[in-house]
Write a protein that holds these residues in place. Structure first.
Motif, PDB file in Angstrom:
ATOM      1  N   HIS A 138       3.887  -4.660   5.170  1.00 53.02           N
ATOM      2  CA  HIS A 138       2.901  -3.720   5.691  1.00 53.02           C
ATOM      3  C   HIS A 138       3.541  -2.688   6.616  1.00 53.02           C
ATOM      4  O   HIS A 138       4.343  -3.016   7.484  1.00 53.02           O
ATOM      5  CB  HIS A 138       1.831  -4.488   6.462  1.00 53.02           C
ATOM      6  N   ASN A 144      -1.317  -7.289   0.272  1.00 55.01           N
ATOM      7  CA  ASN A 144      -0.437  -6.279   0.839  1.00 55.01           C
ATOM      8  C   ASN A 144       0.768  -6.944   1.505  1.00 55.01           C
ATOM      9  O   ASN A 144       0.638  -7.690   2.476  1.00 55.01           O
ATOM     10  CB  ASN A 144      -1.217  -5.443   1.863  1.00 55.01           C
ATOM     11  N   SER A 201      -5.046   0.885  11.167  1.00 55.05           N
ATOM     12  CA  SER A 201      -5.301   0.509   9.775  1.00 55.05           C
ATOM     13  C   SER A 201      -6.491  -0.432   9.673  1.00 55.05           C
ATOM     14  O   SER A 201      -7.214  -0.423   8.669  1.00 55.05           O
ATOM     15  CB  SER A 201      -4.056  -0.122   9.156  1.00 55.05           C
ATOM     16  N   TYR A 241      -8.849  -8.715  -0.152  1.00 56.28           N
ATOM     17  CA  TYR A 241      -7.684  -8.087   0.463  1.00 56.28           C
ATOM     18  C   TYR A 241      -6.893  -9.120   1.255  1.00 56.28           C
ATOM     19  O   TYR A 241      -7.430  -9.811   2.123  1.00 56.28           O
ATOM     20  CB  TYR A 241      -8.114  -6.944   1.386  1.00 56.28           C
ATOM     21  N   GLU A 251       2.034   0.493   9.024  1.00 60.44           N
ATOM     22  CA  GLU A 251       0.760   0.957   9.566  1.00 60.44           C
ATOM     23  C   GLU A 251       0.331   2.294   8.968  1.00 60.44           C
ATOM     24  O   GLU A 251      -0.824   2.467   8.571  1.00 60.44           O
ATOM     25  CB  GLU A 251       0.881   1.063  11.090  1.00 60.44           C
ATOM     26  N   LEU A 272       0.851  -1.181   0.000  1.00 57.42           N
ATOM     27  CA  LEU A 272       0.000   0.000   0.000  1.00 57.42           C
ATOM     28  C   LEU A 272       0.887   1.232   0.000  1.00 57.42           C
ATOM     29  O   LEU A 272       1.721   1.424   0.889  1.00 57.42           O
ATOM     30  CB  LEU A 272      -0.906  -0.009   1.236  1.00 57.42           C
ATOM     31  N   PHE A 287      -9.694   0.253   7.391  1.00 60.23           N
ATOM     32  CA  PHE A 287     -10.186  -0.750   6.430  1.00 60.23           C
ATOM     33  C   PHE A 287     -11.695  -0.937   6.584  1.00 60.23           C
ATOM     34  O   PHE A 287     -12.438  -0.944   5.588  1.00 60.23           O
ATOM     35  CB  PHE A 287      -9.456  -2.074   6.654  1.00 60.23           C
ATOM     36  N   GLY A 289      -1.039   1.895   5.507  1.00 60.59           N
ATOM     37  CA  GLY A 289      -2.369   1.289   5.503  1.00 60.59           C
ATOM     38  C   GLY A 289      -3.454   2.282   5.848  1.00 60.59           C
ATOM     39  O   GLY A 289      -4.503   2.338   5.191  1.00 60.59           O
ATOM     40  N   TYR A 330      -3.287  -9.823   3.568  1.00 59.31           N
ATOM     41  CA  TYR A 330      -2.329  -9.094   4.387  1.00 59.31           C
ATOM     42  C   TYR A 330      -1.242 -10.041   4.903  1.00 59.31           C
ATOM     43  O   TYR A 330      -1.474 -11.227   5.136  1.00 59.31           O
ATOM     44  CB  TYR A 330      -3.019  -8.417   5.578  1.00 59.31           C
ATOM     45  N   TRP A 365      -1.033  -7.994  10.551  1.00 60.76           N
ATOM     46  CA  TRP A 365      -1.954  -6.900  10.845  1.00 60.76           C
ATOM     47  C   TRP A 365      -2.057  -6.792  12.359  1.00 60.76           C
ATOM     48  O   TRP A 365      -2.914  -7.392  12.987  1.00 60.76           O
ATOM     49  CB  TRP A 365      -3.323  -7.201  10.239  1.00 60.76           C
TER      50      TRP A 365
END
Length: 505
Positions: A390, A387, A430, A420, A392, A366, A434, A395, A422, A425
């Motif tokens: 990652h 993604n 984020s 989506y 934060e 992202l 989302f 995101g 990831y 997370w």
């Protein structure tokens, strides 16, 4: 109330229900209503028990025991309504490896064993392994297996998987397989030897009327005889390389005559120059996946343009993004890209002169450059993003940008389906962004905006086995969206693997 919940479940009084519990019969409509009532009562009972367990710690042990009984009660009654009871026996197993699928079906029940023995399609996937002549015991085992399969397959179309190690197949093996070449539908060659010729295929020339798919996995300098150019229904070709760990660099396929004009699906991992030759010879492609063997070392000629007037789906590795392809009917672009390659998407689409409606990006990140690309694609209706790496703050910013408000600045306002993935997370900021993005798209009331109707979330496959699931809890938010009518769910490992397989044709 509590006293009634602590009572054991009453026994079934209906002989119809007892009969269903002791058999594999599918319930009648009238019986299904009774079972659903039993299930509904059980579900209500389980919810009440959960509430008391939460509030009455002193009776936790006894209530937990009663809950376990209720869960089992639900399980056995739900099993009566299971769709497996209504699955036609001819669908009891998919075609997979030659021996395992029919054998697996034998152990389900007596009727499935009967159909496994009598249903030809279950036996139609045939493996031909080329063992040295001194490996006589293995050859005899294969002959016996192959004879059984061809007998059970009757006149069904065959899928032939040839594992070639340099030795020609046993003559007795060929005596069984070659006469059935007029029934070959899909043929795959897995070649793991040096320079070799497959002249034993010559008797199939002019007889491959049912052939639809040809697949070759090769790291040897293999030469095929000209037998496929006369296959009138050949439409799908897959040519991939395997790393030659013994010699360092891979050895590319030397010769394989293919009638490229009618081919509609192609996946290839070959040198860039060879890929260009194939594209120029295959104007009727609908689905194409390209990997350039030289990677970033490949520099396509600037004066070479490939026109694919019917192409609908294109899957590219990073090196293939430099190809000059014109595809005005292109609808879906799929790629495995790092963040540094994302800016190549827009120029590719501009060269293709197409209106893209589906975008699939694996191993992406992202980033503001990704947002710029999406902003230039207002016609997208489907978006898949995996993604990776990652961060934060990235995101939060990305999902905030993807949140729609009914203005002209909305990014991809017509998305109706989104997936989506990831890598990890661990933060709520984020996650909240989302969920806000999903709500804005699902709840939109703007006349010029499409409403998000399907959302899937999954954990990147590379982390499924080696990392614990994230501690972040989104169940409440997901449940809220589900209650409001959005088709939203997390994907399990098997479903994630299925999505990963769609990166190619």
């Amino acid at each position: 109330m509590l006293e009634s919940l602590l009572e054991p479940l009453p026994p079934n009084s209906s002989p119809h229900v007892n009969r269903l519990l002791r058999s594999n019969d599918a319930p009648l409509d009238s019986e299904a209503l009774v079972i659903r009532s039993i299930v509904s009562d059980g579900e209500n009972r389980m919810r009440a028990l959960d509430a008391h367990i939460f509030h009455l710690q002193a009776t936790l042990a006894q209530l937990s025991q009663r809950r376990d009984e209720t869960v089992e009660h639900l399980r056995v009654h739900r099993a009566i309504l299971s769709p497996i009871r209504r699955v036609p026996t001819e669908l009891c197993a998919e075609q997979s490896e030659i021996w395992n699928a029919p054998m697996a079906a034998w152990f389900i029940c007596r009727s499935w064993r009967h159909y496994a023995l009598s249903y030809p399609l279950l036996w139609s996937s045939v493996t031909v392994s080329c063992y040295p002549s001194w490996y006589e015991s293995e050859t005899q085992r294969l002959l016996s297996k192959l004879q059984t399969q061809l007998f059970r397959a009757a006149n069904a179309s065959l899928d032939i998987h040839c594992w070639y190690g340099g030795n020609d197949p046993d003559s007795h093996l060929l005596g069984l397989v070659l006469p059935s070449s007029n029934r070959w539908r899909n043929v795959s060659f897995h070649v793991n030897s040096g320079k070799c010729r497959l002249d034993w295929l010559l008797p199939t020339s002019g007889k491959l009327d049912r052939l639809e798919t040809l697949e070759v996995e090769n790291f040897g300098a293999t030469t095929f005889p000209d037998v496929f150019t006369t296959a009138p229904n050949l439409r799908r070709v897959i040519l991939t390389l395997m790393p030659n760990t013994n010699r360092g660099a891979p050895i590319y396929l030397e010769s394989i005559p293919i009638p490229w004009g009618p081919i509609t699906q192609y996946r290839g991992e070959l040198p860039g120059a060879r890929q260009l030759e194939i594209l120029q010879a295959a104007p009727n492609l609908l689905n194409c996946a390209l990997e350039i063997a030289e990677g970033s070392n490949f520099i396509p000629p600037t004066d070479t343009t490939v026109t694919l007037p019917h192409l609908r789906r294109l899957c590219l590795d990073a090196a293939a993004f430099h190809l000059n392809v014109v595809a005005p009917e292109l609808e879906e672009l799929c790629s495995v890209l790092g963040v540094c390659m994302v800016p190549l998407i827009t120029p590719l689409i501009q060269r293709a002169s197409c209106t893209l409606t589906r975008l699939v990006l694996w191993q992406c990140r992202l980033h503001t450059e990704l947002t710029d690309v999406l902003r230039a694609l207002p016609t997208l209706s489907y978006l898949l993003l995996e993604n990776r790496h990652h961060r934060e703050e990235d995101g939060v910013a990305f999902f905030a940008t993807m949140t729609i408000s009914g203005t002209d600045s909305d990014v991809c306002p017509h998305i109706v389906s989104m997936v989506y993935g990831y890598e990890h997370w661990d933060k709520y900021a984020s996650k909240d962004a989302f969920i806000s993005m999903a709500k804005s798209r699902f709840r939109t009331q703007h006349a010029l905006r499409s409403r998000l109707s399907r959302l899937r979330v999954f954990k990147s496959a590379s982390y499924l086995e080696h990392h614990e699931p994230p501690k972040l809890d989104m169940k409440d938010q997901i449940q809220m969206l589900q209650d409001e009518g959005l088709d939203v769910a997390f994907l399990g490992e098997q479903e994630t693997t299925e999505y990963l397989s769609r990166r190619y044709i």
